[in-house]
Design a protein around this motif. Sequence first.
Motif, mmCIF file in Angstrom:
data_model
loop_
_atom_site.group_PDB
_atom_site.id
_atom_site.type_symbol
_atom_site.label_atom_id
_atom_site.label_comp_id
_atom_site.label_asym_id
_atom_site.label_seq_id
_atom_site.Cartn_x
_atom_site.Cartn_y
_atom_site.Cartn_z
ATOM 1 N N VAL A 183 63.223 75.597 -10.232
ATOM 2 C CA VAL A 183 63.536 75.837 -8.863
ATOM 3 C C VAL A 183 64.414 74.506 -8.316
ATOM 4 N N PRO A 184 65.684 74.276 -8.659
ATOM 5 C CA PRO A 184 66.433 73.051 -8.532
ATOM 6 C C PRO A 184 66.324 72.658 -7.030
ATOM 7 N N ALA A 185 66.337 73.699 -6.109
ATOM 8 C CA ALA A 185 66.520 73.368 -4.695
ATOM 9 C C ALA A 185 65.248 72.445 -4.209
ATOM 10 N N ILE A 186 64.240 72.522 -4.895
ATOM 11 C CA ILE A 186 63.006 71.667 -4.923
ATOM 12 C C ILE A 186 63.364 70.163 -5.077
ATOM 13 N N ALA A 187 64.203 70.105 -6.308
ATOM 14 C CA ALA A 187 64.521 68.511 -6.577
ATOM 15 C C ALA A 187 65.424 68.198 -5.517
ATOM 16 N N GLU A 188 66.283 68.870 -5.225
ATOM 17 C CA GLU A 188 67.656 68.532 -4.110
ATOM 18 C C GLU A 188 66.789 68.224 -2.814
ATOM 19 N N LEU A 189 66.068 69.011 -2.411
ATOM 20 C CA LEU A 189 65.233 68.711 -1.054
ATOM 21 C C LEU A 189 64.585 67.313 -1.104
ATOM 22 N N THR A 190 63.821 67.116 -2.129
ATOM 23 C CA THR A 190 63.141 66.170 -2.560
ATOM 24 C C THR A 190 63.944 64.762 -2.131
ATOM 25 N N PHE A 191 65.135 64.779 -2.561
ATOM 26 C CA PHE A 191 66.055 63.630 -2.306
ATOM 27 C C PHE A 191 66.330 63.294 -0.990
ATOM 28 N N PHE A 192 66.589 64.423 -0.079
ATOM 29 C CA PHE A 192 66.927 64.450 1.150
ATOM 30 C C PHE A 192 65.736 63.970 1.803
ATOM 31 N N PHE A 193 64.558 64.588 1.812
ATOM 32 C CA PHE A 193 63.274 64.168 2.308
ATOM 33 C C PHE A 193 62.831 62.768 2.049
ATOM 34 N N ALA A 194 63.305 62.330 1.168
ATOM 35 C CA ALA A 194 62.913 60.781 0.609
ATOM 36 C C ALA A 194 63.599 59.847 1.646
ATOM 37 N N MET A 195 64.838 60.274 2.367
ATOM 38 C CA MET A 195 65.285 59.445 3.406
ATOM 39 C C MET A 195 64.556 59.704 4.795
ATOM 40 N N LEU A 196 63.796 60.424 4.922
ATOM 41 C CA LEU A 196 63.014 60.665 6.077
ATOM 42 C C LEU A 196 61.489 60.164 6.170
ATOM 43 N N LEU A 197 61.096 59.520 4.997
ATOM 44 C CA LEU A 197 59.747 58.970 5.016
ATOM 45 C C LEU A 197 60.073 57.579 4.524
ATOM 46 N N PRO A 198 59.378 56.605 5.733
ATOM 47 C CA PRO A 198 59.451 55.156 5.385
ATOM 48 C C PRO A 198 58.764 54.946 3.935
ATOM 49 N N PHE A 199 59.122 54.003 2.997
ATOM 50 C CA PHE A 199 58.646 53.655 1.811
ATOM 51 C C PHE A 199 57.441 53.396 1.854
ATOM 52 N N ASN A 200 57.080 52.443 2.828
ATOM 53 C CA ASN A 200 55.591 51.735 2.854
ATOM 54 C C ASN A 200 54.806 52.692 3.283
#
Length: 351
Positions: A81-98
Amino acid sequence: MTGDTPTSTGLHLGHYVGSLENRLRLQREYDCFFLIANVHAFTTLAEKPGEIRANTLGIVKDWLAVGLDPETSTFVLQSEVPAIAELTFFFAMLLPFNKVMRNPTLKTEIETKGLGDSYPFGFPMYAVGQCADILAFRPELVPVGEDQEAHIEMCRDVASKFNQLYCGVGNRVAAEEHVQAGGLFPVPRAKIGRVARLAGLDGVNKMSKSLGNAIFLYDDEKSVQKKLNKVTVQADAATGLVPQSHVLLQYCDAFLLDARAKEIRAMYAAGGEVMHGHVKAELGAAINELLAPMRARRGELEARPDKGDSLVLEVLKRGAARANSVAEETLYLAKEKMGVALGRRTLGFAG
Ligand code: TRP
């Protein structure tokens, strides 16, 4: 929507009381998505892809044996399900690393699995990926064990943030009202199982294959009893009593009728001579009765010419098509909200 990581060839009693039981009930009422997190399995098994493949086949067989129904629910192989990998990248921008690095479930895993500081970048990343696993299907409920609550909390944060940033949902709108207020993602709720956290046979840790303290759904009758017989029962030095928190008593609550569990608890509370062996035998019988039909169905699958592998692969292929039709739609809508969509696309197996 929920999932399992294929780190073992089958599921155990902790999975059953924590999540599978709920799935069986929910699949009659809801449009369900059950995901094999085979990409996540690479966080700890990257050097053993053959194991991940075998575990994937084994876990889907357990799903079928337990009674999850691929006719009414969708079985999702994460890597298809490639959409999962693509959403992961966008969502990574919405979560503070720490914030990700402070996730208590990740911290516990680093400790119990002895990962030290040598885990791959993808290990904390999987928690972000799990937000995408879930939100790709825009579910209301996520049936999981208590250990997953921190992940579901992160997923709720991502859904809210996305809805606020890209869908104009106000900061004060309650989580349950995000969709009504124009949000793309429902803010999903965790649905914790009848037993939130089942202790392992060691009586200390949560039941888990990597800690070697698990009773598997496909364990044969004798191994189930043997494993229970090995549980040590010791009276507390100060009170002279077996503590009420003892794992055997937790299992009585989980697997015997309520009234009987209460009786046994009272027996232990009163001190006196308790035949631990009898309690273990009673538990073994109850667990074996629960497992017998699952064991039989898994046995039937394994007895097929290729051990049922082709049947499982067929189910996963059909599931992938259905999963992609939903996840692709979610991805398209999300990209539209973010202003990066050019148009819909189609996915499918070539042959
Ligand atoms: N992390 C979960 C576990 O180890 C498995 C999982 C992956 C999951 N993706 C999910 C659970 C999405 C619920 C929803 O048990």
